[in-house]
Design a protein around this motif. Structure first.
Motif, PDB file in Angstrom:
ATOM      1  N   ALA A  18      28.160  18.235  35.547  1.00 19.21           N
ATOM      2  CA  ALA A  18      26.951  18.375  36.217  1.00 19.21           C
ATOM      3  C   ALA A  18      25.685  17.329  35.550  1.00 19.21           C
ATOM      4  N   VAL A  19      25.901  17.227  34.527  1.00 17.56           N
ATOM      5  CA  VAL A  19      24.954  16.206  33.786  1.00 17.56           C
ATOM      6  C   VAL A  19      25.004  14.718  34.340  1.00 17.56           C
ATOM      7  N   ALA A  20      26.439  14.645  34.495  1.00 20.37           N
ATOM      8  CA  ALA A  20      26.598  13.219  35.012  1.00 20.37           C
ATOM      9  C   ALA A  20      26.127  12.915  36.577  1.00 20.37           C
ATOM     10  N   VAL A  21      26.365  13.902  37.367  1.00 24.47           N
ATOM     11  CA  VAL A  21      26.009  14.061  38.638  1.00 24.47           C
ATOM     12  C   VAL A  21      24.561  13.814  38.571  1.00 24.47           C
ATOM     13  N   THR A  42      16.007  -4.384  32.170  1.00 21.08           N
ATOM     14  CA  THR A  42      15.940  -3.844  30.828  1.00 21.08           C
ATOM     15  C   THR A  42      15.242  -2.823  30.561  1.00 21.08           C
ATOM     16  N   LEU A  43      13.828  -2.519  31.192  1.00 21.00           N
ATOM     17  CA  LEU A  43      12.970  -1.528  31.198  1.00 21.00           C
ATOM     18  C   LEU A  43      13.672  -0.351  31.917  1.00 21.00           C
ATOM     19  N   GLY A  44      14.338  -0.574  32.996  1.00 14.72           N
ATOM     20  CA  GLY A  44      15.006   0.268  33.863  1.00 14.72           C
ATOM     21  C   GLY A  44      16.075   1.157  33.201  1.00 14.72           C
ATOM     22  N   PHE A  45      16.932   0.082  32.508  1.00 17.29           N
ATOM     23  CA  PHE A  45      17.639   0.758  31.577  1.00 17.29           C
ATOM     24  C   PHE A  45      17.373   1.585  30.324  1.00 17.29           C
ATOM     25  N   ALA A  46      16.221   1.399  29.839  1.00 17.67           N
ATOM     26  CA  ALA A  46      15.648   2.247  28.811  1.00 17.67           C
ATOM     27  C   ALA A  46      15.425   3.474  29.606  1.00 17.67           C
ATOM     28  N   LEU A  47      14.541   3.490  30.796  1.00 22.23           N
ATOM     29  CA  LEU A  47      14.225   4.483  31.537  1.00 22.23           C
ATOM     30  C   LEU A  47      15.428   5.332  31.861  1.00 22.23           C
ATOM     31  N   ALA A  48      16.374   4.858  32.356  1.00 19.27           N
ATOM     32  CA  ALA A  48      17.671   5.613  32.720  1.00 19.27           C
ATOM     33  C   ALA A  48      18.205   6.144  31.636  1.00 19.27           C
ATOM     34  N   THR A  49      18.322   5.678  30.440  1.00 21.86           N
ATOM     35  CA  THR A  49      18.664   6.324  29.062  1.00 21.86           C
ATOM     36  C   THR A  49      17.753   7.734  28.693  1.00 21.86           C
ATOM     37  N   ALA A  50      16.703   7.241  28.856  1.00 24.08           N
ATOM     38  CA  ALA A  50      15.513   8.527  28.407  1.00 24.08           C
ATOM     39  C   ALA A  50      15.863   9.515  29.492  1.00 24.08           C
ATOM     40  N   LEU A  51      15.757   9.097  30.898  1.00 22.07           N
ATOM     41  CA  LEU A  51      16.213  10.383  31.761  1.00 22.07           C
ATOM     42  C   LEU A  51      17.547  11.000  31.712  1.00 22.07           C
ATOM     43  N   ALA A  52      18.522  10.199  31.231  1.00 19.89           N
ATOM     44  CA  ALA A  52      19.778  10.895  31.159  1.00 19.89           C
ATOM     45  C   ALA A  52      19.688  12.093  29.793  1.00 19.89           C
ATOM     46  N   LEU A  53      18.683  11.541  28.771  1.00 23.76           N
ATOM     47  CA  LEU A  53      18.656  12.239  27.561  1.00 23.76           C
ATOM     48  C   LEU A  53      17.944  13.695  27.936  1.00 23.76           C
ATOM     49  N   PHE A  54      16.655  13.573  28.741  1.00 22.90           N
ATOM     50  CA  PHE A  54      16.000  14.702  29.480  1.00 22.90           C
ATOM     51  C   PHE A  54      16.824  15.459  30.062  1.00 22.90           C
ATOM     52  N   VAL A  55      17.619  15.026  30.994  1.00 23.95           N
ATOM     53  CA  VAL A  55      18.735  15.784  31.833  1.00 23.95           C
ATOM     54  C   VAL A  55      19.541  16.521  30.936  1.00 23.95           C
ATOM     55  N   ALA A  56      19.962  15.852  30.053  1.00 24.29           N
ATOM     56  CA  ALA A  56      21.273  16.927  29.034  1.00 24.29           C
ATOM     57  C   ALA A  56      20.194  17.662  28.212  1.00 24.29           C
ATOM     58  N   ALA A  57      19.246  17.581  27.761  1.00 21.12           N
ATOM     59  CA  ALA A  57      18.173  18.846  26.909  1.00 21.12           C
ATOM     60  C   ALA A  57      18.040  19.825  28.064  1.00 21.12           C
ATOM     61  N   ALA A  58      17.600  19.428  29.186  1.00 20.33           N
ATOM     62  CA  ALA A  58      17.191  20.464  30.301  1.00 20.33           C
ATOM     63  C   ALA A  58      18.328  21.356  30.498  1.00 20.33           C
ATOM     64  N   LEU A  96      29.297  12.487  27.257  1.00 18.00           N
ATOM     65  CA  LEU A  96      30.028  11.764  28.431  1.00 18.00           C
ATOM     66  C   LEU A  96      29.072  11.651  29.593  1.00 18.00           C
ATOM     67  N   GLY A  97      28.362  12.726  29.938  1.00 19.56           N
ATOM     68  CA  GLY A  97      27.324  12.837  31.134  1.00 19.56           C
ATOM     69  C   GLY A  97      26.396  11.964  30.979  1.00 19.56           C
ATOM     70  N   ILE A  98      25.901  11.584  29.690  1.00 23.73           N
ATOM     71  CA  ILE A  98      24.977  10.679  29.497  1.00 23.73           C
ATOM     72  C   ILE A  98      25.213   9.268  29.555  1.00 23.73           C
ATOM     73  N   SER A  99      26.510   9.179  29.169  1.00 28.45           N
ATOM     74  CA  SER A  99      27.108   7.734  29.227  1.00 28.45           C
ATOM     75  C   SER A  99      27.125   7.563  30.556  1.00 28.45           C
ATOM     76  N   VAL A 100      27.870   8.331  31.540  1.00 27.14           N
ATOM     77  CA  VAL A 100      28.101   8.035  32.767  1.00 27.14           C
ATOM     78  C   VAL A 100      26.756   7.819  33.486  1.00 27.14           C
ATOM     79  N   GLY A 101      25.759   8.472  33.257  1.00 31.52           N
ATOM     80  CA  GLY A 101      24.496   8.187  33.888  1.00 31.52           C
ATOM     81  C   GLY A 101      23.904   6.713  33.642  1.00 31.52           C
ATOM     82  N   MET A 102      24.275   6.317  32.083  1.00 35.99           N
ATOM     83  CA  MET A 102      23.564   5.100  31.993  1.00 35.99           C
ATOM     84  C   MET A 102      24.453   4.012  32.527  1.00 35.99           C
ATOM     85  N   LEU A 103      25.897   4.165  32.528  1.00 36.14           N
ATOM     86  CA  LEU A 103      26.921   3.236  33.161  1.00 36.14           C
ATOM     87  C   LEU A 103      26.318   3.058  34.597  1.00 36.14           C
TER      88      LEU A 103
END
Length: 119
Positions: A18-21, A42-58, A96-103
């Protein structure tokens, strides 16, 4: 919290899927909307990382609210504590879900400029 962690470990794969999707969806949208360029990438990758962390927290807080009776009311007694717990536990359970989102951002970012150059 031990009952929540045990319940989440029983649903570990489904939770990470669910987090990965959600991460793939948001990273794909971000990769598609960002303009070409190294610094913007690079800025987009940082934003994608932050978004993945926020999704995982939520997702962690929502899973805890649905799996543990009364947690939603108790956790907001100390709002910053609930947020900090969600981020810490989200990273722990959704790596795993965070890593898939960043990848997904990296893969889609490399694909979209090629499509724009052909058009």
């Amino acid at each position: 919290m031990q009952e929540f962690e045990a319940a989440l470990m029983d649903r570990y794969v489904a939770f990470n899927i669910a987090v990965a999707v959600a991460g793939i969806t948001m990273s794909g949208y971000l990769a598609q909307r960002m303009r070409p360029g190294f610094l913007l990438g690079t800025l987009g990758f940082a934003l994608a990382t932050a978004l993945a962390l926020f999704v995982a927290a939520a997702a962690t807080w929502l899973a805890a609210a649905f799996m543990t009776p009364g947690l939603a009311g108790r956790s907001w007694a100390v709002p910053l504590g609930a947020v900090a717990w969600s981020f810490a536990t989200g990273v722990e359970f959704a790596t795993l879900g965070i890593s898939v989102g960043m990848l997904a951002y990296l893969v889609l970012r490399l694909r979209f400029p090629a499509r724009q150059a052909q058009s």
